[in-house]
Design an enzyme around this catalytic site. Sequence first.
Site, PDB file in Angstrom:
ATOM      1  CD  GLU A  99     -43.254  90.544  53.459  1.00 43.45           C
ATOM      2  OE1 GLU A  99     -43.171  91.182  52.396  1.00 43.45           O
ATOM      3  OE2 GLU A  99     -42.589  89.517  53.688  1.00 43.45           O
ATOM      4  CG  ASP A 100     -45.635  90.673  49.779  1.00 44.45           C
ATOM      5  OD1 ASP A 100     -45.157  90.179  50.824  1.00 44.45           O
ATOM      6  OD2 ASP A 100     -45.382  90.216  48.651  1.00 44.45           O
ATOM      7  CG  ASP A 103     -48.107  81.803  53.531  1.00 44.52           C
ATOM      8  OD1 ASP A 103     -48.686  81.049  54.321  1.00 44.52           O
ATOM      9  OD2 ASP A 103     -48.042  81.554  52.316  1.00 44.52           O
ATOM     10  CE  LYS A 131     -52.013  82.919  51.641  1.00 44.19           C
ATOM     11  NZ  LYS A 131     -51.254  82.100  50.657  1.00 44.19           N
ATOM     12  CG  PHE A 152     -50.677  81.828  45.405  1.00 44.18           C
ATOM     13  CD1 PHE A 152     -49.721  81.271  46.232  1.00 44.18           C
ATOM     14  CD2 PHE A 152     -50.314  82.869  44.564  1.00 44.18           C
ATOM     15  CE1 PHE A 152     -48.411  81.731  46.209  1.00 44.18           C
ATOM     16  CE2 PHE A 152     -49.012  83.330  44.543  1.00 44.18           C
ATOM     17  CZ  PHE A 152     -48.063  82.761  45.370  1.00 44.18           C
ATOM     18  NE  ARG A 165     -43.423  90.941  41.097  1.00 47.66           N
ATOM     19  CZ  ARG A 165     -43.174  90.284  42.235  1.00 47.66           C
ATOM     20  NH1 ARG A 165     -43.812  90.582  43.338  1.00 47.66           N
ATOM     21  NH2 ARG A 165     -42.259  89.334  42.271  1.00 47.66           N
TER      22      ARG A 165
HETATM   23  P1  XMP Z   1     -43.800  83.157  54.688  1.00 48.61           P
HETATM   24  O1  XMP Z   1     -44.428  81.802  54.510  1.00 48.61           O
HETATM   25  O2  XMP Z   1     -42.340  83.094  54.932  1.00 48.61           O
HETATM   26  O3  XMP Z   1     -44.019  83.788  53.265  1.00 48.61           O
HETATM   27  O4  XMP Z   1     -44.554  84.000  55.710  1.00 48.61           O
HETATM   28  C1  XMP Z   1     -43.916  85.079  53.044  1.00 48.61           C
HETATM   29  C2  XMP Z   1     -43.474  85.310  51.641  1.00 48.61           C
HETATM   30  O5  XMP Z   1     -43.970  84.321  50.725  1.00 48.61           O
HETATM   31  C3  XMP Z   1     -44.611  84.917  49.660  1.00 48.61           C
HETATM   32  N1  XMP Z   1     -46.038  84.537  49.686  1.00 48.61           N
HETATM   33  C4  XMP Z   1     -46.939  84.869  48.788  1.00 48.61           C
HETATM   34  N2  XMP Z   1     -46.829  85.617  47.680  1.00 48.61           N
HETATM   35  N3  XMP Z   1     -49.128  85.311  47.258  1.00 48.61           N
HETATM   36  C5  XMP Z   1     -47.933  85.831  46.922  1.00 48.61           C
HETATM   37  O6  XMP Z   1     -47.870  86.537  45.929  1.00 48.61           O
HETATM   38  C6  XMP Z   1     -49.324  84.535  48.346  1.00 48.61           C
HETATM   39  O7  XMP Z   1     -50.442  84.102  48.597  1.00 48.61           O
HETATM   40  C7  XMP Z   1     -48.152  84.303  49.154  1.00 48.61           C
HETATM   41  N4  XMP Z   1     -47.971  83.617  50.289  1.00 48.61           N
HETATM   42  C8  XMP Z   1     -46.646  83.787  50.589  1.00 48.61           C
HETATM   43  C9  XMP Z   1     -44.411  86.382  49.818  1.00 48.61           C
HETATM   44  O8  XMP Z   1     -43.344  86.773  49.003  1.00 48.61           O
HETATM   45  C10 XMP Z   1     -44.033  86.634  51.234  1.00 48.61           C
HETATM   46  O9  XMP Z   1     -43.060  87.636  51.396  1.00 48.61           O
HETATM   47 MG    MG Z   2     -42.682  89.117  49.895  1.00 49.74          MG
END
Ligand code: XMP
Ligand code: MG
Length: 176
Positions: A99-100, A103, A131, A152, A165
């Site tokens: 995963e990238d 959050d 995060k 962000f 990206r």
């Molecule tokens: P959650 O809140 O479900 O979010 O853990 C995960 C997904 O939300 C996107 N995400 C981000 N994408 N910069 C991004 O480019 C960010 O700072 C960010 N925060 C959340 C991301 O797709 C991730 O899979």
């Molecule tokens: Mg993602």
Amino acid sequence: MYSEAKPRILFTRQEIEATVSQLAVRISKDYQDKNPLLIGILKGSFMFMADLIRLLNFPLEVEFIRLSSYGRGRASAGKIKVVQGLRTPIKGRDVLVIEDIVDTGLTITFLLDYLQKKQPASLKLCALTDKPSRRKIPVTIDYLGFTVPDKFVVGYGLDWDEKFRNLPDICYLEDE
Ligand code: XMP
Ligand code: MG
């Protein structure tokens, strides 16, 4: 909100390279003889996945899954759907999700539950960034690259509105 924002570097490409190498060493030790299935979550993980697997010198397979989130900033946050599912059965496989960013934790928790129901032999998570300040559900990240502040984050695969990206560094956006 960020339409005027300039990306500022959080982690350089050199730092990313060093960190991805360290993750590859750990993953190699743990998965050497397991022919694991690495599942990348589209789109954000594609660059990380590409760099990581080139450092893994043992048999493995690659899959991608795409999720849709009605999340960000809406009342229905956390309502997540699988848009492009798996084409490989994972029952009995050692699965490592790539995963990238984690959050709130809602997305990855949904996905791990979804995959766990398919009875893999093992299921672990490798995340490029974390995060933790925004977490709503506790998440165990087995292999973590970087902890990021509550900003962000873009670049190295991560986007804001599909942009940025292609940046080779991990950056954050700040309005001018
Ligand atoms: P959650 O809140 O479900 O979010 O853990 C995960 C997904 O939300 C996107 N995400 C981000 N994408 N910069 C991004 O480019 C960010 O700072 C960010 N925060 C959340 C991301 O797709 C991730 O899979
Ligand atoms: Mg993602």
